[in-house]
Design a protein around this motif. Structure first.
Motif, short mmCIF file in Angstrom:
data_model
loop_
_atom_site.label_atom_id
_atom_site.label_comp_id
_atom_site.label_asym_id
_atom_site.label_seq_id
_atom_site.Cartn_x
_atom_site.Cartn_y
_atom_site.Cartn_z
N SER A 28 16.28 -3.64 1.64
CA SER A 28 16.47 -5.03 2.07
C SER A 28 15.81 -5.99 1.10
CB SER A 28 15.90 -5.25 3.47
OG SER A 28 14.48 -5.11 3.46
N CYS A 29 16.25 -7.24 1.18
CA CYS A 29 15.66 -8.33 0.40
C CYS A 29 15.29 -9.45 1.36
CB CYS A 29 16.66 -8.83 -0.65
SG CYS A 29 16.04 -10.21 -1.66
N THR A 30 14.08 -9.97 1.23
CA THR A 30 13.61 -11.04 2.11
C THR A 30 13.06 -12.17 1.27
OG1 THR A 30 13.00 -9.43 3.80
CG2 THR A 30 12.08 -11.64 4.02
N ALA A 31 13.60 -13.38 1.46
CA ALA A 31 13.08 -14.57 0.79
C ALA A 31 11.93 -15.14 1.63
CB ALA A 31 14.18 -15.60 0.60
N LYS A 32 10.70 -14.95 1.19
CA LYS A 32 9.54 -15.40 1.96
C LYS A 32 9.34 -16.91 1.81
CE LYS A 32 6.02 -12.59 2.21
NZ LYS A 32 4.88 -11.73 1.83
N ASP A 33 9.60 -17.41 0.63
CA ASP A 33 9.69 -18.85 0.36
C ASP A 33 10.50 -18.99 -0.91
OD1 ASP A 33 7.91 -18.73 -1.98
OD2 ASP A 33 6.25 -18.58 -0.55
N ALA A 34 10.68 -20.19 -1.41
CA ALA A 34 11.59 -20.41 -2.54
C ALA A 34 11.19 -19.62 -3.78
CB ALA A 34 11.66 -21.90 -2.88
N ALA A 35 9.89 -19.34 -3.93
CA ALA A 35 9.42 -18.67 -5.14
C ALA A 35 8.85 -17.28 -4.87
CB ALA A 35 8.37 -19.53 -5.83
N THR A 36 9.11 -16.73 -3.70
CA THR A 36 8.57 -15.41 -3.36
C THR A 36 9.63 -14.57 -2.67
OG1 THR A 36 6.41 -16.45 -2.96
CG2 THR A 36 6.67 -14.16 -2.26
N VAL A 37 9.84 -13.37 -3.18
CA VAL A 37 10.86 -12.49 -2.60
C VAL A 37 10.29 -11.08 -2.46
CG1 VAL A 37 11.93 -11.88 -4.81
CG2 VAL A 37 13.29 -11.80 -2.74
N ASP A 38 10.61 -10.45 -1.33
CA ASP A 38 10.24 -9.05 -1.10
C ASP A 38 11.47 -8.16 -1.25
OD1 ASP A 38 7.61 -9.61 -0.60
OD2 ASP A 38 7.71 -9.30 1.58
N LEU A 39 11.36 -7.14 -2.08
CA LEU A 39 12.39 -6.12 -2.18
C LEU A 39 11.84 -4.84 -1.56
CD1 LEU A 39 13.77 -6.60 -5.83
CD2 LEU A 39 14.68 -7.51 -3.69
N ALA A 40 12.51 -4.37 -0.50
CA ALA A 40 12.06 -3.17 0.20
C ALA A 40 12.96 -1.99 -0.16
CB ALA A 40 12.08 -3.40 1.71
N PHE A 41 12.34 -0.81 -0.27
CA PHE A 41 13.06 0.40 -0.64
C PHE A 41 12.77 1.50 0.38
CE2 PHE A 41 12.20 -2.18 -4.33
CZ PHE A 41 13.45 -2.25 -4.93
N THR A 42 13.65 2.47 0.45
CA THR A 42 13.53 3.50 1.48
C THR A 42 12.45 4.52 1.15
OG1 THR A 42 15.29 4.75 0.38
CG2 THR A 42 15.93 3.29 2.20
N ARG A 43 12.01 4.56 -0.10
CA ARG A 43 10.98 5.51 -0.50
C ARG A 43 10.35 5.04 -1.81
NH1 ARG A 43 13.34 8.27 -4.71
NH2 ARG A 43 15.63 8.35 -4.72
N VAL A 44 9.26 5.65 -2.16
CA VAL A 44 8.66 5.41 -3.47
C VAL A 44 9.59 5.95 -4.55
CG1 VAL A 44 6.75 6.06 -4.99
CG2 VAL A 44 6.29 5.48 -2.61
N SER A 45 9.74 5.21 -5.63
CA SER A 45 10.58 5.69 -6.74
C SER A 45 10.01 5.24 -8.07
CB SER A 45 12.02 5.17 -6.60
OG SER A 45 12.77 5.53 -7.76
N SER A 46 10.02 6.15 -9.03
CA SER A 46 9.57 5.83 -10.38
C SER A 46 10.44 4.78 -11.04
CB SER A 46 9.56 7.10 -11.23
OG SER A 46 10.88 7.61 -11.37
N LYS A 47 11.65 4.55 -10.51
CA LYS A 47 12.59 3.62 -11.13
C LYS A 47 12.21 2.15 -10.92
CE LYS A 47 16.19 6.96 -9.97
NZ LYS A 47 17.35 7.23 -9.11
N ILE A 48 11.37 1.91 -9.91
CA ILE A 48 11.00 0.54 -9.55
C ILE A 48 9.59 0.26 -10.05
CG2 ILE A 48 10.78 -1.11 -7.65
CD1 ILE A 48 13.62 0.05 -8.07
N PRO A 49 9.37 -0.86 -10.76
CA PRO A 49 10.31 -1.95 -11.04
C PRO A 49 11.09 -1.83 -12.35
CG PRO A 49 8.15 -2.62 -11.73
CD PRO A 49 7.99 -1.22 -11.18
N ALA A 101 0.82 -1.21 0.00
CA ALA A 101 0.00 0.00 0.00
C ALA A 101 0.85 1.26 0.00
CB ALA A 101 -0.94 -0.01 1.21
N ALA A 102 2.00 1.21 0.65
CA ALA A 102 2.88 2.39 0.73
C ALA A 102 3.71 2.57 -0.53
CB ALA A 102 3.79 2.28 1.95
N GLY A 103 3.82 1.53 -1.36
CA GLY A 103 4.61 1.60 -2.58
C GLY A 103 6.10 1.45 -2.36
N THR A 104 6.51 0.99 -1.17
CA THR A 104 7.94 0.89 -0.86
C THR A 104 8.44 -0.55 -0.78
OG1 THR A 104 7.43 1.06 1.50
CG2 THR A 104 8.00 3.10 0.35
N THR A 105 7.56 -1.52 -0.73
CA THR A 105 7.96 -2.92 -0.74
C THR A 105 7.26 -3.63 -1.89
OG1 THR A 105 8.35 -3.01 1.65
CG2 THR A 105 8.01 -5.11 0.53
#
Length: 553
Positions: free
Chosen positions: A165-186, A94-98
């Motif tokens: 940060s990067c978090t492996a939630k399971d083998a096929a799911t990964v969370d990439l977290a960012f410090t702020r919203v950015s037009s560069k992602i994804p 919802a925040a657009g950062t993860t």
């Protein structure tokens, strides 16, 4: 895609040349006879600089990387929009950062190890935790362009990292977290510099062990002889003395396998020599076709593919070295002095157009209503006189021994623009320099340059990748400090709503046009050519041509 402007003297481990490389020599008409139906020899203008795309910024290194490696997000075939790569889908919170990425399963690296969420995190943590020379902008250019800084910045000039940060939630799911919203992602994650490597190979070959000094960077063996990705081709040999790099088909590729068995990149620096090698059948394709050669090659039956124009050629004005260039009237006069239409019609390929801003009209945020500098010799003279610069003398750098997608013949362009500037009373001192490293070093650092050519081919379909790359912070190439402009960029980049962000980009383009830091000259549709019987390759505005579908008819 940035021009290669890195100072690094790359220490390369030469590998024995493949005997298979010789099998391409027997086809004499570029059509692909029995000897070459499984081998493509592609002529390139220069040697790749490095095989680890984490460290690459030059087009030839990235061309090779695109065949060996894959990214979470990839450009759509023949376009600029983000489409599934190693990730099947992605959604922001919802925040657009993860961002949560659902990964493809059943994918293996070339060394037989598994691609999974842990492998993704190993790669992002490698980049984020870089130390020493890995924090040099000459070593990790795209990480710094997109993410800024690192976990622990070793220079006060480095900004806070966008990546968190990067978090492996399971083998096929990964969370990439960012410090702020950015037009560069994804979208920025489609850059080859964010390709996913085998963690086992990274560890085995000590891939982050960059040594030497800032002026003499030495890359580890992984980056010169052992790149390991998940792509349709895998590395086999790099024979640097003979200017030949060989890839072979990845027979364990998880998707449609390559039809070719072997791809060889052969360095032929001279454009006419590349053309003759195509005609003789010594190579079956090359890039950066000269504008005057497009129609003749088509007439001879060669497969000439024209990419959509997704670039900008510009004349940079350095405000630091010459006080006169810090005056807006002088920069505006230089804009008015250049006859862009004459240049485009006489020196650029069919379909090229004169630019009014530093962004192609195919990218959202393009603003047709920016201030326009119509070619006007008398008005340019008046502006120079009002600024007390009627007897202006400028050092004009231009590159030699190079052809770029946006700049087919630098000397011809220099001569035309110099004549235009002389016509308004500006005296020009010509300074030709070899493209790499002399020209790139001279024009992107220090204050010895007044005017110079450079350009940009977009990496992904977002306005920030063009105008932000050039003007979002203080840079030696332009020699100005404009905090209000920089703040505008930061605001636009962190705007989550796409429609609102596009309007802010339009406003930025208007601001840049008024400020006139340089002269946007043209957008060109560069061509790439293949042998008469070679098909299955789609031209890409990002120069992201994939050889996996190539086949000889």
């Amino acid at each position: 895609m940035r021009p290669s402007r890195r100072r690094a003297a790359i220490a390369v481990t030469a590998v024995a040349v493949l005997a298979a490389a010789g099998c391409a020599e027997s086809s004499r008409d570029g059509s692909g006879d029995k000897a070459v139906k499984d081998t493509l020899v592609f002529g390139v203008a220069g040697d790749p600089k490095v095989l680890d795309p984490s460290f690459a910024s030059d087009g030839e290194s990235l061309r090779v990387a695109r065949q060996i490696f894959e990214t979470l997000v990839r450009p759509e075939e023949g376009g600029t929009k983000a489409s599934p790569g190693l990730a099947e889908s992605w959604t922001p919170d919802a925040a657009g950062t993860t961002w949560t990425f659902k990964l493809k399963t059943g994918v293996k690296f070339h060394d037989g190890t598994d691609f999974n969420a842990e492998a993704v995190c190993e790669n992002f943590n490698r980049w984020y935790n870089a130390k020493g020379l890995m924090q040099s902008p000459d070593v990790t250019p795209y990480w710094q362009d997109v993410m800024g800084g690192f976990a622990k910045n070793e220079s006060a000039e480095l900004p806070e990292s966008l990546f968190k940060s990067c978090t492996a939630k399971d083998a096929a799911t990964v969370d990439l977290a960012f410090t702020r919203v950015s037009s560069k992602i994804p979208s920025a994650l489609m850059l080859p510099s964010f390709a996913i490597h085998s963690p086992a190979a990274l560890k085995q070959y000590d891939a982050s062990n960059v040594t030497g000094s800032a002026d003499d960077i030495k890359y580890p063996e992984y980056a010169t002889a052992h790149p390991v990705g998940t792509g349709p081709f895998k590395f086999k040999a790099w024979d640097l003395p003979n200017k030949s790099l060989t890839l072979e088909r990845n027979d364990d590729y998880y998707a449609d396998k390559a039809k070719l068995k072997t791809v060889i990149f052969r360095t032929i620096s001279d454009e006419n020599a590349r053309k003759q090698a195509l005609r003789s059948g010594d190579i079956q394709g090359y890039d950066l076709v000269g504008p005057a050669d497009v129609e003749p090659l088509k007439g001879e039956g060669f497969n000439v593919l024209t990419r959509p124009a997704f670039n900008i050629l510009y004349l940079a004005i350095n405000q630091k070295g010459n006080p006169a260039l810090a005056k807006p009237e002088v920069r505006q006069a230089i804009n008015m002095a250049i006859n862009k239409d004459a240049l485009v019609s006489s020196k650029l390929p069919p379909g090229a157009k004169a630019a009014i801003e530093f962004l192609p009209d195919t990218v959202e945020g393009y603003n047709p209503d920016v201030k326009k500098y119509t070619y006007n010799v008398e008005e340019a003279k008046k502006l120079l006189a009002s600024a007390g610069a009627s007897n202006l003398k400028l050092r004009f750098h231009y590159p030699t021994e190079v052809t770029r997608p946006y700049m087919p013949n630098p000397k011809d362009l220099f001569e035309l623009i110099s004549a235009d500037l002389k016509a308004v009373g500006i005296e020009i001192e010509a300074i030709p320099l070899k493209w790499s490293p002399d020209y790139l070093n001279a024009t992107t650092s220090g204050s010895a340059h007044d005017l110079h050519f450079l350009g940009w081919t977009g990496d992904y379909g977002d306005a920030y990748n063009f105008i932000g790359t050039m003007f979002d912070r203080q840079k030696d190439e332009w020699g100005f400090n404009n905090p209000e402009l920089f703040a505008q960029f930061k605001d636009a980049d962190s705007t989550a709503d796409q429609a609102a962000r596009v309007e802010k980009y339009k406003a930025l383009n208007a601001t840049i046009a008024e400020f006139a830091p340089g002269v946007p000259i043209s957008h060109s549709p560069p061509a790439i050519v293949f042998g008469k019987g070679l098909t299955g390759i789609t031209p890409s505005p990002l120069t992201d041509e994939r050889f996996v579908g190539a086949t000889f008819q």
